[in-house]
Motif scaffolding. Structure first.
Motif, PDB file in Angstrom:
ATOM      1  N   ALA A  42     -60.337 -49.795  39.005  1.00 53.73           N
ATOM      2  CA  ALA A  42     -60.213 -48.327  38.161  1.00 53.73           C
ATOM      3  C   ALA A  42     -61.384 -47.947  37.422  1.00 53.73           C
ATOM      4  O   ALA A  42     -61.699 -46.894  37.127  1.00 53.73           O
ATOM      5  CB  ALA A  42     -59.005 -48.417  37.664  1.00 53.73           C
ATOM      6  N   LEU A 118     -53.563 -51.823  39.366  1.00 52.07           N
ATOM      7  CA  LEU A 118     -54.078 -50.688  38.061  1.00 52.07           C
ATOM      8  C   LEU A 118     -53.191 -50.987  36.861  1.00 52.07           C
ATOM      9  O   LEU A 118     -52.274 -51.184  36.752  1.00 52.07           O
ATOM     10  CB  LEU A 118     -53.607 -49.151  38.514  1.00 52.07           C
ATOM     11  N   ARG A 120     -52.010 -49.674  33.408  1.00 49.89           N
ATOM     12  CA  ARG A 120     -51.220 -48.405  33.147  1.00 49.89           C
ATOM     13  C   ARG A 120     -50.987 -48.471  31.542  1.00 49.89           C
ATOM     14  O   ARG A 120     -50.291 -49.431  30.987  1.00 49.89           O
ATOM     15  CB  ARG A 120     -50.248 -48.360  33.952  1.00 49.89           C
ATOM     16  N   TYR A 133     -49.839 -52.010  43.730  1.00 56.73           N
ATOM     17  CA  TYR A 133     -49.602 -51.058  44.679  1.00 56.73           C
ATOM     18  C   TYR A 133     -49.913 -51.659  46.147  1.00 56.73           C
ATOM     19  O   TYR A 133     -51.082 -51.604  46.168  1.00 56.73           O
ATOM     20  CB  TYR A 133     -50.349 -49.748  44.501  1.00 56.73           C
ATOM     21  N   TYR A 156     -40.971 -44.661  41.230  1.00 58.01           N
ATOM     22  CA  TYR A 156     -40.670 -43.596  40.274  1.00 58.01           C
ATOM     23  C   TYR A 156     -39.245 -43.618  40.074  1.00 58.01           C
ATOM     24  O   TYR A 156     -38.317 -44.123  40.740  1.00 58.01           O
ATOM     25  CB  TYR A 156     -41.316 -42.370  40.598  1.00 58.01           C
ATOM     26  N   THR A 227     -57.145 -45.081  43.900  1.00 56.72           N
ATOM     27  CA  THR A 227     -56.649 -44.707  42.793  1.00 56.72           C
ATOM     28  C   THR A 227     -56.417 -43.347  42.368  1.00 56.72           C
ATOM     29  O   THR A 227     -55.490 -42.938  41.892  1.00 56.72           O
ATOM     30  CB  THR A 227     -57.629 -45.220  41.617  1.00 56.72           C
ATOM     31  N   ALA A 228     -57.330 -42.380  42.947  1.00 56.86           N
ATOM     32  CA  ALA A 228     -57.287 -41.060  42.647  1.00 56.86           C
ATOM     33  C   ALA A 228     -55.824 -40.471  43.298  1.00 56.86           C
ATOM     34  O   ALA A 228     -55.157 -39.595  42.800  1.00 56.86           O
ATOM     35  CB  ALA A 228     -58.368 -40.176  43.150  1.00 56.86           C
ATOM     36  N   ASP A 231     -52.692 -41.823  41.561  1.00 57.73           N
ATOM     37  CA  ASP A 231     -52.708 -40.843  40.401  1.00 57.73           C
ATOM     38  C   ASP A 231     -51.964 -39.600  40.634  1.00 57.73           C
ATOM     39  O   ASP A 231     -51.141 -39.125  39.941  1.00 57.73           O
ATOM     40  CB  ASP A 231     -54.006 -40.794  39.347  1.00 57.73           C
ATOM     41  N   GLU A 234     -48.217 -39.833  41.067  1.00 54.15           N
ATOM     42  CA  GLU A 234     -47.504 -40.462  40.191  1.00 54.15           C
ATOM     43  C   GLU A 234     -47.440 -39.165  39.244  1.00 54.15           C
ATOM     44  O   GLU A 234     -46.457 -38.746  38.567  1.00 54.15           O
ATOM     45  CB  GLU A 234     -48.053 -41.526  39.431  1.00 54.15           C
ATOM     46  N   ASN A 235     -48.608 -38.290  39.020  1.00 62.76           N
ATOM     47  CA  ASN A 235     -48.598 -37.060  38.163  1.00 62.76           C
ATOM     48  C   ASN A 235     -47.442 -36.197  38.971  1.00 62.76           C
ATOM     49  O   ASN A 235     -46.805 -35.349  38.142  1.00 62.76           O
ATOM     50  CB  ASN A 235     -50.063 -36.580  38.118  1.00 62.76           C
TER      51      ASN A 235
END
Length: 310
Positions: A42, A118, A120, A133, A156, A227-228, A231, A234-235
């Protein structure tokens, strides 16, 4: 005593024998090869991870009994040890796999699995923790054309909108019951009631949930964007499971869940919208599963589509 030297050219090779039921084969190779792999972390640095790799080539020559399997294995041993994994590096390795077969093959395939770690940040406290992951890369080179797909899953929390509405109704009924004869009402009295056990007549059900994502990538980019993409997912759902949790983090998580009530259909649409808007995404397939705390079965939604950006 020393072992006698062996001349490989004098050893029998039944791979050259005549072929029964001759025909080409789609893929021939090995599954679950254990190899070290260097990937981008990351922070941009490269880290070494343990990977499980499936490697195969097509057997294009119908008259050939088999491929040169040992050549595939030996060439893969150090293929990913020197530099971080990239689309360009995958293309080179796949082309080398084809060339190692000396005319028997015209296509090569790699499936690579490893755990992407990652770190967090906590939601409110000054803490952090690692999340794992499981990821998979599927790379195919055929007639010089690279097709690249990646897959991963992200967990989630999902709180049921219907259950939340039913809980609010019970809370409202209890409020009406407890304050039926209280006139006038002060903010202080109501606040104390809300903070007491009487102020919570029911709670909505929530559960751990999972988004399983497979993305076909446009190969015009230089890196594998795990990673992107993680993200972005999750966002989109807004309530990813946490690592280090203090009381203030748990309260912040409860607030996020209340602000993001969702059925599995809602979660699937959120993830699809995020992936469709990513310029690296050619196509996507998403399965979201809500592991119900109310039912003995899971609630599942699936969606697929194409990226909307060129």
């Amino acid at each position: 005593m020393s072992s006698p030297s062996v001349n490989p050219s004098r050893l029998p090779d039944v791979a050259d024998d005549a072929v029964a039921l001759a025909r080409p084969l789609d893929w021939v190779g090995m599954d679950r090869i254990a190899l070290p792999l260097r990937v981008h972390g990351a922070d941009g640095d490269t880290v070494q991870v343990a990977a499980s790799i499936d490697a195969a080539v097509n057997l294009h020559d119908a008259g050939a009994r088999g491929i040169h399997m040992s050549r595939l294995y030996l060439r893969l041993q150090d293929a990913f040890a020197g530099e971080a994994l990239t689309p360009a590096g995958l293309r080179r390795v796949l082309q080398d796999m084809v060339e190692s077969q000396r005319g028997l093959s015209t296509a090569a395939r790699l499936t690579i699995r490893y755990d992407h770690l990652l770190k967090r940040r906590a939601l409110a406290s000054d803490n952090a923790g690692w999340k794992n992951y499981p990821v998979e890369i599927d790379a195919v080179l055929r007639d010089g054309h690279l097709k690249l797909a990646v897959a991963f899953s992200a967990d989630y929390s999902s709180t049921c909108p219907a259950s939340a509405a039913l809980s609010r109704q019970l809370n409202a009924e209890r409020f009406a019951e407890d304050f039926a004869n209280a006139r006038p009402l002060s903010a202080g009295v109501v606040g104390e009631w809300l903070a007491s056990e009487r102020g919570l007549a029911a709670t909505p059900h929530a559960q751990r949930s999972r988004a399983q994502v497979k993305v076909e990538l446009r190969t015009a980019f230089d890196e594998l964007p795990f990673t992107a993409l993680i993200d972005a997912v999750e966002n989109a759902v807004a309530t990813p499971v946490q690592t280090a949790v203090k009381r203030e983090d748990e309260q912040a998580f409860a607030k996020l869940n209340a602000e993001n009530l969702m059925f599995c259909e809602d979660a699937a649409r959120r993830v699809a919208a995020a992936l469709a808007d990513d310029p690296r995404v050619e196509r996507y397939d998403v399965t979201v599963s809500h592991f119900e705390s109310l039912h003995a079965h899971d609630a599942v939604a699936r969606v697929s589509g194409a990226g909307t950006r060129s």
